[in-house]
Design a protein around this motif. Structure first.
Motif, PDB file in Angstrom:
ATOM      1  N   ALA A 136       0.875  -1.173   0.000  1.00 22.38           N
ATOM      2  CA  ALA A 136       0.000   0.000   0.000  1.00 22.38           C
ATOM      3  C   ALA A 136       0.903   1.211   0.000  1.00 22.38           C
ATOM      4  N   ALA A 137       0.374   2.336  -0.413  1.00 25.26           N
ATOM      5  CA  ALA A 137       1.184   3.542  -0.553  1.00 25.26           C
ATOM      6  C   ALA A 137       1.849   3.924   0.765  1.00 25.26           C
ATOM      7  N   TYR A 138       1.171   3.630   1.893  1.00 26.29           N
ATOM      8  CA  TYR A 138       1.684   4.069   3.190  1.00 26.29           C
ATOM      9  C   TYR A 138       2.502   2.986   3.894  1.00 26.29           C
ATOM     10  N   LEU A 139       2.788   1.859   3.211  1.00 22.46           N
ATOM     11  CA  LEU A 139       3.584   0.802   3.835  1.00 22.46           C
ATOM     12  C   LEU A 139       4.923   0.697   3.134  1.00 22.46           C
ATOM     13  N   THR A 140       5.938   0.198   3.878  1.00 20.00           N
ATOM     14  CA  THR A 140       7.246   0.034   3.252  1.00 20.00           C
ATOM     15  C   THR A 140       7.220  -1.192   2.347  1.00 20.00           C
ATOM     16  N   ALA A 141       7.937  -1.077   1.224  1.00 25.00           N
ATOM     17  CA  ALA A 141       8.022  -2.204   0.299  1.00 25.00           C
ATOM     18  C   ALA A 141       8.960  -3.252   0.897  1.00 25.00           C
ATOM     19  N   GLY A 143       4.909  -8.092   8.177  1.00 21.64           N
ATOM     20  CA  GLY A 143       3.632  -8.024   7.454  1.00 21.64           C
ATOM     21  C   GLY A 143       3.725  -8.556   6.032  1.00 21.64           C
ATOM     22  N   HIS A 144       4.964  -8.694   5.511  1.00 16.36           N
ATOM     23  CA  HIS A 144       5.147  -9.237   4.158  1.00 16.36           C
ATOM     24  C   HIS A 144       5.458 -10.731   4.180  1.00 16.36           C
ATOM     25  N   LEU A 145       5.408 -11.327   5.383  1.00 11.38           N
ATOM     26  CA  LEU A 145       5.889 -12.714   5.508  1.00 11.38           C
ATOM     27  C   LEU A 145       4.848 -13.705   6.000  1.00 11.38           C
ATOM     28  N   VAL A 146       3.806 -13.218   6.628  1.00 11.84           N
ATOM     29  CA  VAL A 146       2.852 -14.129   7.279  1.00 11.84           C
ATOM     30  C   VAL A 146       1.418 -13.677   6.966  1.00 11.84           C
ATOM     31  N   PRO A 147       0.441 -14.535   7.267  1.00  7.27           N
ATOM     32  CA  PRO A 147      -0.947 -14.164   6.954  1.00  7.27           C
ATOM     33  C   PRO A 147      -1.403 -12.887   7.654  1.00  7.27           C
ATOM     34  N   GLU A 148      -0.968 -12.682   8.914  1.00 12.23           N
ATOM     35  CA  GLU A 148      -1.424 -11.491   9.643  1.00 12.23           C
ATOM     36  C   GLU A 148      -0.722 -10.246   9.114  1.00 12.23           C
TER      37      GLU A 148
END
Ligand code: PLP
Length: 463
Positions: free
Chosen positions: A320-325, A333-338
């Protein structure tokens, strides 16, 4: 501000002291609390419109609920593989709530750095220093994440991305395993691979460990089609271990993703006497390790490990625009379902800091010797026979005389009725049986003697 809320804020020190005194009393009395109970259903209370404040809420809890909670965190609860919570883990759990960090991403707190440090420590305990990991809620979610990465790897083999194109692009996925845990089927269902994708590979005679020659035959029959192999490091019934080294060696001949479910069995690595059972674990592409079982942290916590975090990011990234790539060290947050997530690592960090490798090795070794002690004690009564050797921390046995489903069912109930201990029923090789699993940090040989006496008394009283 709501007046009760304002009062609680003003009085927070005194109130938390009351809660902590109460908690300490519960912990001290854990040994005397019934190990298990069948609670009588009660009428549900009405939702309060005007609240009662924390002090009153605590007394309501004590009155209505606390007496009906079991002593499953205590030393003689031997059902499933349950574990307890060490004092330091409880402190970590309290502070997790106090700080209430969102361990999704860094940038505004050191919380995720603490999670990374803890994962690194846990990796060292299991010889997985080269793997990367993340906290999840339990071994089910850990298996889910491992198999999601496997699914992405299968896509990579076929030159596509399942994360982008969907699981339909893969066609039928062969999942080969000897004695997989029920959560493997659940995970495959959630992943769209399907429960029926599991091809059961024969096990060794009178064992739950896979027959590696038959696994090689099953892989050869795929004629080069990539597959997932789920190896089991600690089966629930008899705590049997697949030969991980031999399975990993098959990758020189066949293309497959090796996922190892070591929910509790991986803890064999902590005990020099048992570490050979998990030889080869580090060769796995993904590994599941539960922490709310044998690390003795409270529910819920587990870690998933993998060698291919790049594929994991493909499956789980959340942009999302407000999250780090995602970067070289991607946010959790880029690694698990939650996405938003509890800082589950803090309980493990506390218990490992407080008791270290040696303290946790002691728990594993004490539990395994307790299991051996119970196995010997029950066999010595002449009323029981073991259905498998006690390899680690579980006694799987049945009645020496007429182990019918009815008699074993009655036995399990009679054991629970003693209030002294609790075991769970199972069926092994078609034989109704009971399992007694040791994974609690408090259990001593004296507890084993009490539990053994209760179990044999229950057997003696059977028709
Ligand atoms: C307990 C267990 C699981 C599932 O773990 P949860 O923490 O209940 O999600 C998976 N595999 C094995 C071998 C287990 O013992």
């Amino acid at each position: 501000m709501d007046s009760k809320l304002a009062e609680d804020l003003a009085e927070v020190t005194a109130l938390l002291n009351v809660v902590s005194v109460e908690a300490a009393e519960v912990l001290r009395g854990l040994d005397k609390r019934p190990v298990a109970m069948t609670p009588q259903p009660q009428r549900a209370a009405a939702l309060p419109d005007i609240g009662h404040g924390l002090r009153q809420a605590l007394s309501e809890f004590r009155r209505r609920w606390e007496p009906r909670f079991s002593g499953s965190a205590g030393p003689r609860y031997l059902g499933f593989v349950t574990g307890g919570a060490t004092p330091a883990a409880i402190a970590g759990d309290w502070l997790t709530s106090v700080f209430d960090q969102n361990a999704m991403s860094g940038g505004d707190s050191a919380a995720i750095e603490l999670e990374r440090e803890t994962i690194d420590w846990i990796g060292q305990l299991f010889g997985l220093a080269e793997h990367k990991g993340a906290f999840v809620t339990g071994a089910t979610m850990s298996n889910f994440v491992g198999l999601a990465i496997a699914r992405e790897w299968l896509g990579e083999q076929l030159g596509l991305s399942v994360a982008e194109d969907g699981v339909g692009a893969l066609g039928q996925v062969p999942v080969l395993s000897g004695t997989p845990h029920s959560s493997i089927f659940k995970s495959l269902s959630m992943l769209g691979i399907g429960r029926s994708s599991v091809r059961s590979v024969p096990t060794l005679p009178d064992r739950e460990a896979v027959d590696v020659d038959r696994l090689a035959d099953a892989l050869a029959a795929l004629s080069g089609r990539p597959a997932i192999v789920v190896a089991n490091a600690g089966t629930v019934n008899t705590v049997d271990f697949d030969d991980l080294r031999a399975i990993a060696a098959l990758r020189q001949r066949f293309p497959f993703w090796l996922h190892v479910d070591g929910a509790f069995g991986a803890f064999a690595a902590l005990s020099p006497e048992h570490a050979h059972l998990v030889d080869g674990l580090a060769a796995a592409d993904s590994v599941s390790v539960d922490l709310h079982k044998w690390l003795n942290v409270p529910y819920d916590a587990a870690v998933q490990f993998t060698r291919r975090q790049d594929l994991q990011v493909r499956a789980f990234h959340n942009s999302a625009a407000y999250l780090t790539a995602p970067t070289g060290a991607p946010d959790f947050g880029h690694l698990v379902p939650e996405n938003s997530r509890r800082l589950r690592a803090l309980t493990a960090w506390f218990t490992l800091t407080a008791y270290g490798r040696a303290g946790h090795r002691d728990i594993v070794q004490r539990n395994t010797s307790c299991a051996a002690q119970l196995g010997e004690a029950l066999t010595a009564t002449g009323r029981f026979r073991l259905l498998s050797p006690v390899r680690l921390n579980v006694v799987c046995c049945t009645l020496a005389d007429r182990p019918t489903p009815e008699r074993v069912h009655a036995l399990v109930e009679a054991i629970a009725d003693t209030g002294e201990t609790f075991v769970t029923p199972t069926v092994y090789n078609g034989i109704p049986a009971i399992r007694a699993a040791f994974s609690n940090w408090r259990t001593t040989p004296a507890d084993v003697a009490r539990a053994g006496a209760a179990i044999s008394k229950a057997a003696k009283g059977l028709q």
